[in-house]
Write a protein that holds these residues in place. Structure first.
Motif, PDB file in Angstrom:
ATOM      1  N   GLU A 241       0.837  -1.196   0.000  1.00 27.05           N
ATOM      2  CA  GLU A 241       0.000   0.000   0.000  1.00 27.05           C
ATOM      3  C   GLU A 241       0.875   1.250   0.000  1.00 27.05           C
ATOM      4  O   GLU A 241       1.973   1.278   0.565  1.00 27.05           O
ATOM      5  CB  GLU A 241      -0.954   0.000   1.193  1.00 27.05           C
ATOM      6  CG  GLU A 241      -0.307   0.010   2.553  1.00 27.05           C
ATOM      7  CD  GLU A 241      -1.328  -0.055   3.666  1.00 27.05           C
ATOM      8  OE1 GLU A 241      -2.526   0.008   3.364  1.00 27.05           O
ATOM      9  OE2 GLU A 241      -0.925  -0.172   4.832  1.00 27.05           O
ATOM     10  N   GLU A 242       0.380   2.285  -0.644  1.00 28.35           N
ATOM     11  CA  GLU A 242       1.173   3.493  -0.860  1.00 28.35           C
ATOM     12  C   GLU A 242       1.114   4.460   0.307  1.00 28.35           C
ATOM     13  O   GLU A 242       1.940   5.364   0.401  1.00 28.35           O
ATOM     14  CB  GLU A 242       0.682   4.195  -2.133  1.00 28.35           C
ATOM     15  CG  GLU A 242       0.766   3.332  -3.387  1.00 28.35           C
ATOM     16  CD  GLU A 242       0.153   4.010  -4.588  1.00 28.35           C
ATOM     17  OE1 GLU A 242       0.549   5.148  -4.872  1.00 28.35           O
ATOM     18  OE2 GLU A 242      -0.712   3.403  -5.230  1.00 28.35           O
ATOM     19  N   ASN A 243       0.156   4.299   1.206  1.00 26.80           N
ATOM     20  CA  ASN A 243      -0.030   5.256   2.305  1.00 26.80           C
ATOM     21  C   ASN A 243      -0.057   4.485   3.626  1.00 26.80           C
ATOM     22  O   ASN A 243      -1.126   4.164   4.151  1.00 26.80           O
ATOM     23  CB  ASN A 243      -1.326   6.052   2.114  1.00 26.80           C
ATOM     24  CG  ASN A 243      -1.419   6.664   0.725  1.00 26.80           C
ATOM     25  OD1 ASN A 243      -0.886   7.722   0.473  1.00 26.80           O
ATOM     26  ND2 ASN A 243      -2.120   5.972  -0.175  1.00 26.80           N
ATOM     27  N   ASN A 244       1.131   4.188   4.137  1.00 27.85           N
ATOM     28  CA  ASN A 244       1.223   3.339   5.321  1.00 27.85           C
ATOM     29  C   ASN A 244       0.686   4.002   6.588  1.00 27.85           C
ATOM     30  O   ASN A 244       0.310   3.314   7.540  1.00 27.85           O
ATOM     31  CB  ASN A 244       2.684   2.925   5.555  1.00 27.85           C
ATOM     32  CG  ASN A 244       3.201   2.017   4.457  1.00 27.85           C
ATOM     33  OD1 ASN A 244       2.505   1.133   3.994  1.00 27.85           O
ATOM     34  ND2 ASN A 244       4.424   2.262   4.006  1.00 27.85           N
ATOM     35  N   TYR A 245       0.678   5.334   6.620  1.00 28.23           N
ATOM     36  CA  TYR A 245       0.289   6.032   7.841  1.00 28.23           C
ATOM     37  C   TYR A 245      -1.121   6.616   7.763  1.00 28.23           C
ATOM     38  O   TYR A 245      -1.513   7.398   8.623  1.00 28.23           O
ATOM     39  CB  TYR A 245       1.300   7.140   8.154  1.00 28.23           C
ATOM     40  CG  TYR A 245       2.706   6.605   8.336  1.00 28.23           C
ATOM     41  CD1 TYR A 245       3.056   5.916   9.492  1.00 28.23           C
ATOM     42  CD2 TYR A 245       3.656   6.749   7.342  1.00 28.23           C
ATOM     43  CE1 TYR A 245       4.335   5.408   9.654  1.00 28.23           C
ATOM     44  CE2 TYR A 245       4.931   6.251   7.495  1.00 28.23           C
ATOM     45  CZ  TYR A 245       5.260   5.572   8.659  1.00 28.23           C
ATOM     46  OH  TYR A 245       6.525   5.049   8.808  1.00 28.23           O
ATOM     47  N   SER A 246      -1.865   6.253   6.748  1.00 32.57           N
ATOM     48  CA  SER A 246      -3.245   6.715   6.643  1.00 32.57           C
ATOM     49  C   SER A 246      -4.163   5.755   7.386  1.00 32.57           C
ATOM     50  O   SER A 246      -3.978   4.530   7.324  1.00 32.57           O
ATOM     51  CB  SER A 246      -3.670   6.788   5.173  1.00 32.57           C
ATOM     52  OG  SER A 246      -5.051   7.081   5.071  1.00 32.57           O
ATOM     53  N   THR A 250      -6.488   1.383   1.594  1.00 26.96           N
ATOM     54  CA  THR A 250      -6.424   1.719   0.172  1.00 26.96           C
ATOM     55  C   THR A 250      -6.416   0.478  -0.710  1.00 26.96           C
ATOM     56  O   THR A 250      -6.237   0.590  -1.924  1.00 26.96           O
ATOM     57  CB  THR A 250      -5.168   2.566  -0.111  1.00 26.96           C
ATOM     58  OG1 THR A 250      -4.015   1.890   0.383  1.00 26.96           O
ATOM     59  CG2 THR A 250      -5.279   3.923   0.543  1.00 26.96           C
ATOM     60  N   HIS A 457      -7.236  15.001   3.229  1.00 29.26           N
ATOM     61  CA  HIS A 457      -6.412  13.785   3.289  1.00 29.26           C
ATOM     62  C   HIS A 457      -6.945  12.723   2.332  1.00 29.26           C
ATOM     63  O   HIS A 457      -6.159  12.084   1.605  1.00 29.26           O
ATOM     64  CB  HIS A 457      -6.390  13.256   4.718  1.00 29.26           C
ATOM     65  CG  HIS A 457      -5.689  11.943   4.853  1.00 29.26           C
ATOM     66  ND1 HIS A 457      -4.333  11.786   4.672  1.00 29.26           N
ATOM     67  CD2 HIS A 457      -6.163  10.691   5.142  1.00 29.26           C
ATOM     68  CE1 HIS A 457      -3.995  10.518   4.844  1.00 29.26           C
ATOM     69  NE2 HIS A 457      -5.090   9.842   5.136  1.00 29.26           N
ATOM     70  N   SER A 460      -6.022  13.387  -1.169  1.00 23.89           N
ATOM     71  CA  SER A 460      -4.593  13.241  -1.467  1.00 23.89           C
ATOM     72  C   SER A 460      -4.173  11.789  -1.626  1.00 23.89           C
ATOM     73  O   SER A 460      -3.079  11.518  -2.137  1.00 23.89           O
ATOM     74  CB  SER A 460      -3.760  13.878  -0.355  1.00 23.89           C
ATOM     75  OG  SER A 460      -3.862  13.130   0.856  1.00 23.89           O
ATOM     76  N   LEU A 461      -5.010  10.854  -1.180  1.00 21.25           N
ATOM     77  CA  LEU A 461      -4.638   9.445  -1.239  1.00 21.25           C
ATOM     78  C   LEU A 461      -4.756   8.901  -2.656  1.00 21.25           C
ATOM     79  O   LEU A 461      -5.578   9.366  -3.454  1.00 21.25           O
ATOM     80  CB  LEU A 461      -5.535   8.625  -0.306  1.00 21.25           C
ATOM     81  CG  LEU A 461      -5.429   8.903   1.192  1.00 21.25           C
ATOM     82  CD1 LEU A 461      -6.406   8.021   1.955  1.00 21.25           C
ATOM     83  CD2 LEU A 461      -4.014   8.656   1.690  1.00 21.25           C
ATOM     84  N   TYR A 468      -8.046   8.238  -4.719  1.00 22.42           N
ATOM     85  CA  TYR A 468      -8.868   7.472  -3.797  1.00 22.42           C
ATOM     86  C   TYR A 468     -10.327   7.928  -3.797  1.00 22.42           C
ATOM     87  O   TYR A 468     -11.232   7.118  -3.589  1.00 22.42           O
ATOM     88  CB  TYR A 468      -8.269   7.613  -2.391  1.00 22.42           C
ATOM     89  CG  TYR A 468      -8.807   6.658  -1.356  1.00 22.42           C
ATOM     90  CD1 TYR A 468      -8.769   5.284  -1.553  1.00 22.42           C
ATOM     91  CD2 TYR A 468      -9.320   7.131  -0.156  1.00 22.42           C
ATOM     92  CE1 TYR A 468      -9.234   4.401  -0.585  1.00 22.42           C
ATOM     93  CE2 TYR A 468      -9.779   6.267   0.822  1.00 22.42           C
ATOM     94  CZ  TYR A 468      -9.740   4.912   0.600  1.00 22.42           C
ATOM     95  OH  TYR A 468     -10.201   4.039   1.561  1.00 22.42           O
TER      96      TYR A 468
END
Length: 519
Positions: A241-246, A250, A457, A460-461, A468
Motif C-alpha cells: 500500500e502506498e499510504n502506510n500512515y493513513s 487503500t 487527506h 490526497s490518497l 482514492y
C-alpha cells in the motif's frame, strides 16, 4: 504471530540463492540426505520399487497431508507397479523415459535435477520419483490433502446472490472466478513469495481491460517484497500500500468470488494468496467500501435508498458523539429549550464531564464488541447483547452516565455496523475518538476543521495511481451513476474513466455485478 524479517539469514534456512546439492546417482544416498534436510520428519512417505532383474530401483516420495493419496495410488504407484514397466526398462535411463512418457498419465510432471527442487516440490504437495543410478527425477503434481470445502461467506453475508465463498486453496479460488468469467482473456500470473514459507501468490486480470501501467506497478511492488513469510493476504496489503500512515484502507479485500469477478470486469486486478480465503482487489476507491455486490442484484431504487442510508450511518458513526459533546459544552443555544432541560435533569448527579461519559461508554462498547467477536459464536452474540443491556442499565442507575448518552453511543455503535467493509469500519471507530476529543475542547469549529482535514487527506490518497476519492475528486460527470445512487442497469454502459484501458480494442462485457459496460 511470526516475526517478519526483511531478509533471511543464510545460516538459518537454505535459500534458493545458495548452491543446491545435486541428486546422487546412488538412490540411498539421496534419500538419506533428503530425510536429514527434513529433520527425519515422520510425515515423509517413501515407497520403493525394483525391476524384475533386481538391478534398477525406484523411490516414490511424498508428504502425508499435502497430497491427494487417491491420486498418488491411482496414477503414480499403480503405474510403477506394472510388470510392463519393469520388463521393458532394462536400464535406469530407459526406466526414466518409460515412466515419464508412457506410464504416468496424471497430466503434469516435470524433471527435477537438484535437491532444492525436490524439497520445494515435496512441500508444495507434489510426488517425487527418483531412480537409482540416475542424477535426476520426476516431479508429479498431486497436491490435495485435507481442506475446507466451499461454504457460505461469513464476513460478507448477503440476502440475494451466490452463497459460495473462497477457501484456503489457491486452485479452488481461481476456479471459482473462472466459473463466472469463461473468457480466455482472464490471465493468471503466479509467483512464489516468502523465502521461508514459499507461498504461492497469483495475480489475476482480464487482458485488454486492466491498465498495463497499473499491472506493471503491482508486479514491481510484489517483486520488491523480500520477507521470510507470507501467511495471509494482509501481509501483502501492508507491504504494497502506498499510504502506510493513513487510517483509511487503500486496498479492498473480499471472500466473495462474484465480487472479484465484478471488479475484474471493471478493469481492476485481483491478488490471490494461497492459504487464505481473502482476495485483494486494487486499485480501490473510497466508495467501494460502501458498496456491496448485492447492490447489483436488487432494483436500482431499493439499492439507492440503502446506499443513502449507509452514508448517513457513516456520518452518524463518525460525528455523532462529537456533535453531542460540542452541543452540550459550547452550543447549548442550538438545542431546543425543553430538550436542553431534559438533558440537564438527566445529568444531575453525574460526576463526570460529558467527554468522560462518552469515552467510558465508547470504551465499554468496544470491549463488549471485541469480546463478542473473540468468543465462540454460540455464546458471543448472547454475551454482546446481555452485556450491553446490563452494563448500560446499571451505569444509568448508578448515576455514572446519563440515559441520553447511552442512546447516543448505542446509535453510533449500531450505525458503524452498517459499513459493509470491516476494515473501513475500524478506521471510522478510531477516528471517532479523535474527533470527540477535538469537539470537547473546540466545539463545532473543531469538528469542521477535522472534517476539512479528513476531506483533504482523502483527496490526497492514491491506490496504485488512481485517486482514492474518484470519481468525485477529480469529478467525472459520466461516472456518477454508481456512487451515492445507482442508476438502472440499461443506463450503465461505460466503464469508469480512470479504470478504462484506452489502448484496448473495443469490447462489450457483461459485468457479473449486473452492469453492461461498453468501451
Amino acid at each position: 504471530m511470526p516475526k517478519q524479517q526483511s531478509q533471511s539469514n543464510p545460516g538459518e534456512i537454505s535459500s534458493s540463492s545458495q548452491e543446491s546439492p545435486p541428486i546422487f546417482t546412488d538412490l540411498e544416498d539421496t534419500l538419506k540426505q533428503i530425510h536429514e534436510r527434513l529433520g527425519n520428519s515422520p510425515d515423509l512417505n517413501v515407497r520403493k520399487y525394483e525391476t524384475l532383474n533386481h538391478e534398477n530401483h525406484v523411490a516414490v516420495m511424498y508428504i502425508n497431508g499435502l497430497v491427494d493419496k487417491e491420486l498418488v495410488d491411482e496414477y503414480v504407484t499403480h503405474a510403477l507397479s506394472f510388470e510392463e514397466i519393469r520388463e521393458e526398462a532394462p536400464s535406469a535411463a530407459d526406466l526414466f523415459i518409460f515412466a515419464k512418457e508412457k506410464a504416468l498419465s496424471i497430466g503434469k510432471e516435470k524433471v527435477v535435477e537438484d535437491q532444492n527442487s525436490v524439497l520445494e516440490a515435496l512441500l508444495s504437495g507434489d510426488t517425487i520419483i527418483l531412480f537409482d543410478k540416475l542424477d535426476k527425477g520426476i516431479s508429479v503434481t498431486t497436491s490435495g490433502g485435507e481442506g475446507r470445502s466451499v461454504t457460505e461467506a461469513t464476513t460478507q453475508v448477503n440476502i440475494r446472490g451466490p452463497k459460495d465463498s473462497f477457501t484456503e486453496s489457491l486452485g479452488t479460488n481461481i476456479a471459482l472466478v473462472r466459473k463466472r468469467i469463461k473468457n480466455p482473456n482472464l490471465w493468471i500470473e503466479t509467483l512464489t513469495m516468502g523465502s521461508v514459507t514459499k507461498t504461492d501468490v497469483s495475480i489475476a486480470h482480464i487482458h485488454g481491460l486492466a491498465k498495463e501501467e497499473t499491472l506493471q506497478q503491482i508486479r514491481k511492488k510484489l517483486a520488491d517484497i523480500h520477507v521470510d513469510s507470507i501467511l495471509e493476504s494482509g501481509y501483502i496489503e501492508q507491504l504494497i500500500e502506498e499510504n502506510n500512515y493513513s487510517p483509511f484502507p487503500t486496498l479492498y479485500n473480499t471472500e466473495r468470488p462474484d465480487s472479484v469477478a465484478g471488479n475484474l470486469l471493471e478493469g481492476r486486478i485481483a491478488i490471490f494468496v494461497d492459504g487464505t480465503p481473502f482476495v485483494l482487489i486494487l486499485p480501490a476507491t473510497f466508495f467501494m467500501f460502501f458498496h456491496t455486490v448485492e447492490d447489483y442484484y436488487q432494483r436500482y431504487d431499493i439499492t439507492s435508498v440503502i446506499r443513502v442510508l449507509r452514508f448517513i450511518c457513516l456520518l452518524v458513526s463518525l460525528f455523532g458523539p462529537a456533535i453531542f459533546v460540542a452541543a452540550l459544552n459550547f452550543h447549548q443555544e442550538m438545542i431546543p429549550t425543553p430538550l436542553l432541560i431534559n438533558f440537564a435533569s438527566q445529568r444531575e448527579g453525574v460526576p463526570f464531564p460529558v467527554v468522560i461519559e462518552v469515552l467510558l461508554l465508547e470504551v465499554t462498547f468496544e470491549i463488549i464488541r471485541e469480546a463478542g467477536i473473540r468468543m465462540p459464536s454460540q455464546i458471543g452474540q448472547t454475551v454482546s447483547i446481555i452485556g450491553g443491556l446490563v452494563l448500560g442499565q446499571a451505569a444509568v442507575q448508578a448515576g455514572i452516565v446519563s440515559p441520553a448518552m447511552v442512546i447516543v453511543v448505542s446509535l453510533t455503535g449500531i450505525s458503524s455496523f452498517a459499513t459493509p467493509a470491516f476494515n473501513m469500519a475500524l478506521s471510522i471507530r478510531i477516528l471517532r475518538f479523535v474527533i470527540t476529543f477535538v469537539a470537547a475542547y473546540i466545539g463545532l469549529y473543531g469538528i469542521a476543521i477535522v472534517g476539512l482535514i479528513l476531506v483533504a487527506h482523502l483527496c490526497s490518497l492514491r491506490s496504485m495511481g488512481v485517486p482514492y476519492m474518484s470519481p468525485v475528486a477529480p469529478f467525472a460527470p459520466g461516472d456518477q451513476k454508481d456512487i451515492f445512487l445507482r442508476a438502472p442497469l440499461h443506463f450503465m454502459k461505460t466503464r469508469r474513466r480512470l479504470l478504462k484501458n484506452d489502448k484496448a480494442p473495443g469490447a462489450t462485457v457483461q459485468n457479473s455485478q449486473g452492469s453492461r459496460h461498453e468501451k
